[in-house]
Design a protein around this motif. Structure first.
Motif, PDB file in Angstrom:
ATOM      1  N   UNK A  38       0.845  -1.203   0.000  1.00 49.21           N
ATOM      2  CA  UNK A  38       0.000   0.000   0.000  1.00 49.21           C
ATOM      3  C   UNK A  38       0.878   1.250   0.000  1.00 49.21           C
ATOM      4  N   UNK A  39       0.536   2.203  -0.864  1.00 47.19           N
ATOM      5  CA  UNK A  39       1.130   3.544  -0.797  1.00 47.19           C
ATOM      6  C   UNK A  39       0.020   4.470  -0.325  1.00 47.19           C
ATOM      7  N   UNK A  40       0.151   4.962   0.889  1.00 41.08           N
ATOM      8  CA  UNK A  40      -0.858   5.877   1.427  1.00 41.08           C
ATOM      9  C   UNK A  40      -0.694   7.261   0.826  1.00 41.08           C
ATOM     10  N   UNK A  41      -1.787   7.992   0.753  1.00 44.57           N
ATOM     11  CA  UNK A  41      -1.788   9.363   0.255  1.00 44.57           C
ATOM     12  C   UNK A  41      -1.680  10.299   1.454  1.00 44.57           C
ATOM     13  N   UNK A  42      -0.566  11.048   1.579  1.00 47.35           N
ATOM     14  CA  UNK A  42      -0.422  11.957   2.721  1.00 47.35           C
ATOM     15  C   UNK A  42      -1.538  12.998   2.795  1.00 47.35           C
ATOM     16  N   UNK A  43      -2.159  13.307   1.665  1.00 45.21           N
ATOM     17  CA  UNK A  43      -3.251  14.297   1.636  1.00 45.21           C
ATOM     18  C   UNK A  43      -4.581  13.686   2.068  1.00 45.21           C
ATOM     19  N   UNK A  44      -4.659  12.349   2.147  1.00 41.98           N
ATOM     20  CA  UNK A  44      -5.912  11.683   2.529  1.00 41.98           C
ATOM     21  C   UNK A  44      -5.615  10.596   3.566  1.00 41.98           C
ATOM     22  N   UNK A  45      -5.212  10.977   4.761  1.00 38.71           N
ATOM     23  CA  UNK A  45      -4.877   9.961   5.765  1.00 38.71           C
ATOM     24  C   UNK A  45      -6.099   9.133   6.158  1.00 38.71           C
ATOM     25  N   UNK A  46      -5.852   7.877   6.491  1.00 40.44           N
ATOM     26  CA  UNK A  46      -6.919   6.971   6.915  1.00 40.44           C
ATOM     27  C   UNK A  46      -6.901   6.931   8.440  1.00 40.44           C
ATOM     28  N   UNK A  47      -7.972   7.430   9.050  1.00 36.10           N
ATOM     29  CA  UNK A  47      -8.037   7.471  10.518  1.00 36.10           C
ATOM     30  C   UNK A  47      -8.301   6.082  11.073  1.00 36.10           C
ATOM     31  N   UNK A  48      -7.693   5.781  12.216  1.00 34.81           N
ATOM     32  CA  UNK A  48      -7.989   4.538  12.922  1.00 34.81           C
ATOM     33  C   UNK A  48      -7.126   3.355  12.562  1.00 34.81           C
ATOM     34  N   UNK A  49      -6.059   3.572  11.789  1.00 33.42           N
ATOM     35  CA  UNK A  49      -5.178   2.458  11.443  1.00 33.42           C
ATOM     36  C   UNK A  49      -4.506   1.911  12.695  1.00 33.42           C
ATOM     37  N   UNK A  50      -4.169   0.636  12.660  1.00 28.46           N
ATOM     38  CA  UNK A  50      -3.463  -0.014  13.759  1.00 28.46           C
ATOM     39  C   UNK A  50      -3.017  -1.385  13.305  1.00 28.46           C
ATOM     40  N   UNK A  51      -2.338  -2.072  14.186  1.00 27.94           N
ATOM     41  CA  UNK A  51      -1.902  -3.432  13.906  1.00 27.94           C
ATOM     42  C   UNK A  51      -3.152  -4.283  13.685  1.00 27.94           C
ATOM     43  N   UNK A  52      -3.245  -4.962  12.545  1.00 30.81           N
ATOM     44  CA  UNK A  52      -4.472  -5.710  12.219  1.00 30.81           C
ATOM     45  C   UNK A  52      -4.801  -6.759  13.274  1.00 30.81           C
ATOM     46  N   UNK A  53      -3.765  -7.307  13.915  1.00 29.07           N
ATOM     47  CA  UNK A  53      -4.004  -8.337  14.940  1.00 29.07           C
ATOM     48  C   UNK A  53      -4.640  -7.741  16.195  1.00 29.07           C
ATOM     49  N   UNK A  54      -4.455  -6.444  16.407  1.00 28.31           N
ATOM     50  CA  UNK A  54      -4.998  -5.785  17.595  1.00 28.31           C
ATOM     51  C   UNK A  54      -6.379  -5.177  17.348  1.00 28.31           C
ATOM     52  N   UNK A  55      -6.807  -5.138  16.091  1.00 25.02           N
ATOM     53  CA  UNK A  55      -8.108  -4.559  15.753  1.00 25.02           C
ATOM     54  C   UNK A  55      -9.166  -5.657  15.687  1.00 25.02           C
ATOM     55  N   UNK A  56     -10.395  -5.310  15.998  1.00 26.01           N
ATOM     56  CA  UNK A  56     -11.486  -6.284  15.864  1.00 26.01           C
ATOM     57  C   UNK A  56     -11.738  -6.553  14.385  1.00 26.01           C
ATOM     58  N   UNK A  57     -12.358  -7.686  14.096  1.00 27.41           N
ATOM     59  CA  UNK A  57     -12.692  -8.031  12.711  1.00 27.41           C
ATOM     60  C   UNK A  57     -13.583  -6.960  12.089  1.00 27.41           C
ATOM     61  N   UNK A  58     -14.544  -6.452  12.867  1.00 28.61           N
ATOM     62  CA  UNK A  58     -15.463  -5.426  12.352  1.00 28.61           C
ATOM     63  C   UNK A  58     -14.699  -4.145  11.995  1.00 28.61           C
ATOM     64  N   UNK A  59     -13.754  -3.778  12.827  1.00 32.23           N
ATOM     65  CA  UNK A  59     -12.958  -2.561  12.567  1.00 32.23           C
ATOM     66  C   UNK A  59     -12.113  -2.743  11.307  1.00 32.23           C
ATOM     67  N   UNK A  60     -11.474  -3.916  11.196  1.00 30.40           N
ATOM     68  CA  UNK A  60     -10.663  -4.181   9.991  1.00 30.40           C
ATOM     69  C   UNK A  60     -11.533  -4.115   8.740  1.00 30.40           C
ATOM     70  N   UNK A  61     -12.726  -4.697   8.826  1.00 29.36           N
ATOM     71  CA  UNK A  61     -13.614  -4.729   7.658  1.00 29.36           C
ATOM     72  C   UNK A  61     -14.135  -3.340   7.297  1.00 29.36           C
ATOM     73  N   UNK A  62     -14.235  -2.444   8.276  1.00 28.67           N
ATOM     74  CA  UNK A  62     -14.614  -1.054   7.979  1.00 28.67           C
ATOM     75  C   UNK A  62     -13.440  -0.286   7.364  1.00 28.67           C
ATOM     76  N   UNK A  63     -12.223  -0.594   7.852  1.00 31.05           N
ATOM     77  CA  UNK A  63     -11.047   0.141   7.373  1.00 31.05           C
ATOM     78  C   UNK A  63     -10.610  -0.274   5.971  1.00 31.05           C
TER      79      UNK A  63
END
Length: 195
Positions: free
Chosen positions: A26-51
């Motif tokens: 993934x190449x993220x766009x500095x002009x469009x940051x994605x809020x709520x990113x984190x280690x996928x193992x630490x996020x709930x399945x629902x959160x990952x599926x929303x992100x």
């Protein structure tokens, strides 16, 4: 002077006995940051599926690469995963000028300079994004396998060597999505185990 495009790379599914490894870059766009990113193992399945769809819609580029069981069996899990990482980076458009790869090893044959980051999926947003895409895609795929390979419980354990999976493996034997080079599967394929 143009900023160097930096790709994050991570995988999901190195430890399971069945199914592919999913590798995301993934190449993220500095002009469009994605809020709520984190280690996928630490996020709930629902959160990952929303992100995951947010990452896909807001990133400058992303690619998901599959490393199938036959390649894993042929090359071994480490080399097959490294090959998948290299392919994922090569598939990005625009091409990255640098890559940050989760872990302590770098694939050979990379299309750009790279750095390995231990626990990068908890430290670097682009790796976090790749980790989320890989995990969501692989979990979805393993849920689909439940329909084509009933009885193994792939939707629950996602191919990992849980007691339930090992029991199903002993009862049903390996199927075509099992990794034949992994010890619990290899043992069951041994002709010396005939009752």
């Amino acid at each position: 002077m143009t900023a160097v495009l930096v790709a994050g790379v991570d995988e999901a599914g190195r430890g399971p006995l069945a199914g592919p490894v999913a590798v995301a870059a993934v190449i993220l766009d500095p002009a469009r940051p994605v809020a709520g990113l984190g280690d996928s193992k630490a996020l709930s399945a629902q959160r990952r599926e929303r992100l995951a769809p947010l990452i896909q819609s807001q990133a400058l580029a992303w690619h998901l690469e599959w490393v199938w069981p036959d390649e894993i069996d042929r090359l071994n899990i480490l080399h097959a995963t490294m090959a998948g990482m290299s392919r994922a980076l090569r598939a990005l458009s625009p091409s990255p000028g640098a890559a940050l790869i989760d872990g302590n090893r770098l694939p050979r044959d990379l299309p750009c300079p790279a750095e390995a980051l231990v626990k990068g999926d908890a430290r670097e947003p682009a790796i976090m994004a790749a980790s989320i895409l890989a995990k969501v895609a692989r979990d979805d795929y393993m849920r689909e396998l439940e329909h084509t390979h009933p009885g193994y419980g792939f939707a629950l354990h996602k191919g990992y060597p849980t007691p339930e999976h090992l029991d199903a493996l002993r009862r049903l034997g390996p199927c075509d999505v099992h990794r034949r080079s992994f010890a619990p599967v290899r043992v069951l394929l041994s002709p010396s185990l005939v009752d």
